[in-house]
Design a protein around this motif. Sequence first.
Motif, PDB file in Angstrom:
ATOM      1  N   LEU A   1      17.757  12.842  22.357  1.00  0.00           N
ATOM      2  CA  LEU A   1      16.543  13.598  22.662  1.00  0.00           C
ATOM      3  C   LEU A   1      16.649  14.171  24.075  1.00  0.00           C
ATOM      4  O   LEU A   1      16.729  13.422  25.054  1.00  0.00           O
ATOM      5  CB  LEU A   1      15.322  12.673  22.538  1.00  0.00           C
ATOM      6  N   CYS A   2      16.680  15.492  24.169  1.00  0.00           N
ATOM      7  CA  CYS A   2      16.645  16.172  25.463  1.00  0.00           C
ATOM      8  C   CYS A   2      15.197  16.591  25.729  1.00  0.00           C
ATOM      9  O   CYS A   2      14.537  17.136  24.839  1.00  0.00           O
ATOM     10  CB  CYS A   2      17.544  17.402  25.453  1.00  0.00           C
ATOM     11  N   TYR A   3      14.716  16.325  26.938  1.00  0.00           N
ATOM     12  CA  TYR A   3      13.301  16.576  27.216  1.00  0.00           C
ATOM     13  C   TYR A   3      13.110  17.417  28.476  1.00  0.00           C
ATOM     14  O   TYR A   3      13.893  17.378  29.413  1.00  0.00           O
ATOM     15  CB  TYR A   3      12.534  15.262  27.363  1.00  0.00           C
TER      16      TYR A   3
ATOM     17  N   TYR B   1      17.753  13.492  29.313  1.00  0.00           N
ATOM     18  CA  TYR B   1      17.986  13.162  27.904  1.00  0.00           C
ATOM     19  C   TYR B   1      18.015  11.660  27.747  1.00  0.00           C
ATOM     20  O   TYR B   1      18.185  10.906  28.716  1.00  0.00           O
ATOM     21  CB  TYR B   1      19.297  13.771  27.406  1.00  0.00           C
TER      22      TYR B   1
ATOM     23  N   GLU C   1      11.976   8.754  20.311  1.00  0.00           N
ATOM     24  CA  GLU C   1      10.695   9.440  20.447  1.00  0.00           C
ATOM     25  C   GLU C   1       9.634   8.534  21.083  1.00  0.00           C
ATOM     26  O   GLU C   1       8.867   8.961  21.957  1.00  0.00           O
ATOM     27  CB  GLU C   1      10.198   9.927  19.082  1.00  0.00           C
TER      28      GLU C   1
ATOM     29  N   PHE D   1      10.487   7.580  24.858  1.00  0.00           N
ATOM     30  CA  PHE D   1      10.176   8.622  25.825  1.00  0.00           C
ATOM     31  C   PHE D   1       8.823   8.361  26.484  1.00  0.00           C
ATOM     32  O   PHE D   1       8.670   8.512  27.702  1.00  0.00           O
ATOM     33  CB  PHE D   1      10.163   9.992  25.141  1.00  0.00           C
TER      34      PHE D   1
ATOM     35  N   TRP E   1      10.896  18.998  23.473  1.00  0.00           N
ATOM     36  CA  TRP E   1      12.035  18.178  23.058  1.00  0.00           C
ATOM     37  C   TRP E   1      13.039  19.017  22.275  1.00  0.00           C
ATOM     38  O   TRP E   1      12.665  19.896  21.492  1.00  0.00           O
ATOM     39  CB  TRP E   1      11.594  17.036  22.140  1.00  0.00           C
TER      40      TRP E   1
ATOM     41  N   THR F   1      15.880  17.659  19.776  1.00  0.00           N
ATOM     42  CA  THR F   1      16.342  16.394  19.205  1.00  0.00           C
ATOM     43  C   THR F   1      17.435  16.624  18.161  1.00  0.00           C
ATOM     44  O   THR F   1      17.473  17.671  17.493  1.00  0.00           O
ATOM     45  CB  THR F   1      15.189  15.629  18.528  1.00  0.00           C
TER      46      THR F   1
ATOM     47  N   VAL G   1       8.583  20.243  19.492  1.00  0.00           N
ATOM     48  CA  VAL G   1       9.788  19.539  19.038  1.00  0.00           C
ATOM     49  C   VAL G   1      10.698  20.514  18.305  1.00  0.00           C
ATOM     50  O   VAL G   1      10.307  21.100  17.287  1.00  0.00           O
ATOM     51  CB  VAL G   1       9.432  18.354  18.116  1.00  0.00           C
TER      52      VAL G   1
END
Length: 264
Positions: free
Chosen positions: A113-115, A132, A143, A146, A164, A166, A192
């Motif tokens: 997951l890159c945020y 991430y 998820e 985070f 995000w 993902t 997302v």
Amino acid sequence: MADRKDSKTPSKSGLMKKKEKKVDKAEGKPEKEKNKDKDEKMKKKTEQNDAVSQGNGEIAEGAKGQDKNEDFELEPMELPPFQIIVGDRMCPSFFKFQFKNVEYSSGRNKTFLCYQVDIQGAAVESEGLRGYLEDEHSGSHAEEVFFQQVLAYYDKSLNYTVTWYTSSSPCVSCAAKLIEILRARKTLRLNVHCSRLFQWDDPETQAGLKALVKAGCKLRMMRPVDFSYVWSTFVENEEDNFTPWEDCQDSYDYYDEKLQDILK
């Protein structure tokens, strides 16, 4: 999971020789020493059994019980600890494998997951958050983590836009938890972008995604331009340009059609 090493079993003749050698050696000992050796062996066996029974309740091949024909003990293998990995940029090989939008995602049993978090409304302008995380041998999925580790603090006087990217869409459990968070945090917006759909043909998964979108989440599939953005922003790319893999666009079209059918 930890790599499991095959244990080689001695041949029957080898075991017979080992037993005969022990018998010859034992015959020369007084009865008191024989009993002492026996007590020590039983103590060692009990300690090994206790060691195997601890931890996660899993026994690796190296820690299996004795075969009735064997005359040796196998050392228990320790399983790796549960953990969540958090960082700024991921390894290029991880990205190319975990984010590849193939239809059959064999071997991709974790979530990357890159945020990116933009925060507005503070007296002092915030730089936001970026990075991430990946879940590995973990009870909590990326998820949920985070909101436990990256954005645990929430100020209702501020506006949060969370984006995000993902490797796969949320499962049923994660969708339900995200819905709870969105209902509790009224000033938080969640976008997302997914590389692949997780169990998209499962009715419960479909219902979870529909409910998540209804709760205010913007859900869509990653386009080739999104993969390029993740490569340049969240990957240790050494300034190399992103080259889309074969069928990247076709795979996006495939998953986008499935998602639109689910969200009707």
